[in-house]
Write a protein that holds these residues in place. Structure first.
Motif, PDB file in Angstrom:
ATOM      1  N   LYS A 179      39.342  29.879  13.558  1.00  0.00           N
ATOM      2  CA  LYS A 179      40.679  29.737  12.966  1.00  0.00           C
ATOM      3  C   LYS A 179      41.748  30.211  13.944  1.00  0.00           C
ATOM      4  CE  LYS A 179      38.683  30.272   8.439  1.00  0.00           C
ATOM      5  NZ  LYS A 179      38.420  31.140   7.309  1.00  0.00           N
ATOM      6  N   SER A 238      49.603  32.312   9.953  1.00  0.00           N
ATOM      7  CA  SER A 238      49.091  31.624   8.753  1.00  0.00           C
ATOM      8  C   SER A 238      47.720  31.000   8.962  1.00  0.00           C
ATOM      9  CB  SER A 238      50.062  30.525   8.316  1.00  0.00           C
ATOM     10  OG  SER A 238      51.264  31.074   7.886  1.00  0.00           O
ATOM     11  N   ASP A 239      47.571  30.267  10.052  1.00  0.00           N
ATOM     12  CA  ASP A 239      46.345  29.491  10.261  1.00  0.00           C
ATOM     13  C   ASP A 239      45.289  30.228  11.066  1.00  0.00           C
ATOM     14  OD1 ASP A 239      47.681  27.539   8.887  1.00  0.00           O
ATOM     15  OD2 ASP A 239      48.118  26.292  10.627  1.00  0.00           O
ATOM     16  N   PHE A 271      45.759  35.418   9.291  1.00  0.00           N
ATOM     17  CA  PHE A 271      45.591  35.602   7.847  1.00  0.00           C
ATOM     18  C   PHE A 271      44.570  34.644   7.229  1.00  0.00           C
ATOM     19  CE2 PHE A 271      49.842  37.625   8.374  1.00  0.00           C
ATOM     20  CZ  PHE A 271      49.444  38.902   8.020  1.00  0.00           C
ATOM     21  N   ALA A 272      44.378  33.466   7.807  1.00  0.00           N
ATOM     22  CA  ALA A 272      43.324  32.570   7.305  1.00  0.00           C
ATOM     23  C   ALA A 272      41.958  33.223   7.488  1.00  0.00           C
ATOM     24  CB  ALA A 272      43.382  31.222   8.018  1.00  0.00           C
ATOM     25  N   PHE A 320      41.859  36.365   4.940  1.00  0.00           N
ATOM     26  CA  PHE A 320      41.728  35.995   3.525  1.00  0.00           C
ATOM     27  C   PHE A 320      40.597  34.987   3.277  1.00  0.00           C
ATOM     28  CE2 PHE A 320      46.283  37.343   3.480  1.00  0.00           C
ATOM     29  CZ  PHE A 320      46.174  38.335   2.518  1.00  0.00           C
ATOM     30  N   GLN A 368      40.211  31.792   4.225  1.00  0.00           N
ATOM     31  CA  GLN A 368      40.741  30.516   3.763  1.00  0.00           C
ATOM     32  C   GLN A 368      40.703  29.494   4.895  1.00  0.00           C
ATOM     33  OE1 GLN A 368      44.565  31.887   2.093  1.00  0.00           O
ATOM     34  NE2 GLN A 368      43.668  31.516   0.083  1.00  0.00           N
ATOM     35  N   PRO A 373      42.351  26.734   7.009  1.00  0.00           N
ATOM     36  CA  PRO A 373      43.734  26.358   7.320  1.00  0.00           C
ATOM     37  C   PRO A 373      43.975  24.857   7.467  1.00  0.00           C
ATOM     38  CG  PRO A 373      42.642  27.115   9.298  1.00  0.00           C
ATOM     39  CD  PRO A 373      41.671  27.307   8.158  1.00  0.00           C
ATOM     40  N   TYR A 405      47.137  32.472   0.012  1.00  0.00           N
ATOM     41  CA  TYR A 405      47.572  33.783   0.494  1.00  0.00           C
ATOM     42  C   TYR A 405      47.887  33.740   1.985  1.00  0.00           C
ATOM     43  CZ  TYR A 405      45.738  35.577  -3.902  1.00  0.00           C
ATOM     44  OH  TYR A 405      45.506  35.806  -5.231  1.00  0.00           O
ATOM     45  N   SER A 406      47.017  33.134   2.752  1.00  0.00           N
ATOM     46  CA  SER A 406      47.204  33.143   4.210  1.00  0.00           C
ATOM     47  C   SER A 406      48.465  32.395   4.621  1.00  0.00           C
ATOM     48  CB  SER A 406      45.974  32.566   4.919  1.00  0.00           C
ATOM     49  OG  SER A 406      45.681  31.257   4.474  1.00  0.00           O
ATOM     50  N   GLY A 443      51.484  34.650   5.825  1.00  0.00           N
ATOM     51  CA  GLY A 443      51.771  34.352   7.228  1.00  0.00           C
ATOM     52  C   GLY A 443      53.206  33.900   7.438  1.00  0.00           C
TER      53      GLY A 443
END
Length: 185
Positions: free
Chosen positions: A16, A74-75, A78-79, A82, A84, A86, A121-122, A126
């Motif tokens: 990620k 974000s990608d 935090f991805a 969390f 997740q 992206p 969340y991410s 983010g």
């Protein structure tokens, strides 16, 4: 982007992070900051670097940094944190309204590493962190809570718009012969 029926590769946290830096390095990523800096220059909005050519360069640099911060946080960061995924999951079939709503929804709902949908969340955290970071590189007249809030809301809006582009651009390319020749996918 994951197409319907495409076998998806399970991303590790390191994958990620690599993806987020790859997204930052693509030539296409120059377009939104050029637009943003041009808009900011034309309408003299924040960040308030001034009105001359040098100010445009500073606005472009700030827009690039904002964009890179969103991608990496974000990608990437935090991805991974969390758990997740992206990537954008393209719907590709169905009526245009349903596809548009589901594309926009992916700004708020992201697939978890377990394959289940969950709150994004991410993406949200983010974007909030990237918006808060502008206080470290914007000039003093633009370091306000209002600017941070508007930066965050604009980032969410551009995520929705980007998802709509990812959803419908492949259809446009297939239908417009000149675009097929240019291979803009």
């Amino acid at each position: 982007m994951i197409e319907p029926g495409q076998t998806e590769y399970h991303f590790t946290a390191a994958d990620k992070l690599v993806l987020s830096f790859t997204e930052v390095a693509r030539p296409f990523t120059l377009i939104p900051p050029i637009y943003s800096a041009s808009y900011e220059q034309l309408f003299n909005t924040d960040p308030k670097y001034g009105k001359d050519a040098g100010a445009f360069g500073e606005k472009f640099g700030a827009a690039m940094l904002r964009s890179a911060s969103v991608r990496v946080l974000s990608d990437g960061v935090f991805a991974g944190a969390f758990h997740q995924d992206p990537r954008y999951y393209r719907i590709a079939h169905g009526n245009i309204v349903r596809r548009g709503v589901l594309a926009a929804r992916q700004a708020f709902v992201r697939r978890g590493d377990d394959g289940e949908d969950q709150f994004n969340y991410s993406g949200i955290v983010g974007r909030a962190a990237a918006a808060a970071l502008v206080t470290t590189y914007y000039p003093q007249p633009s370091v306000t809570g209002r600017v941070v809030g508007l930066t965050f809301l604009t980032s969410i809006s551009t995520n929705v718009g980007g998802n709509l582009v990812l959803e419908f651009l492949p259809d446009v390319i297939r239908k417009v012969s000149i675009m097929q020749k240019l291979r803009l996918e």
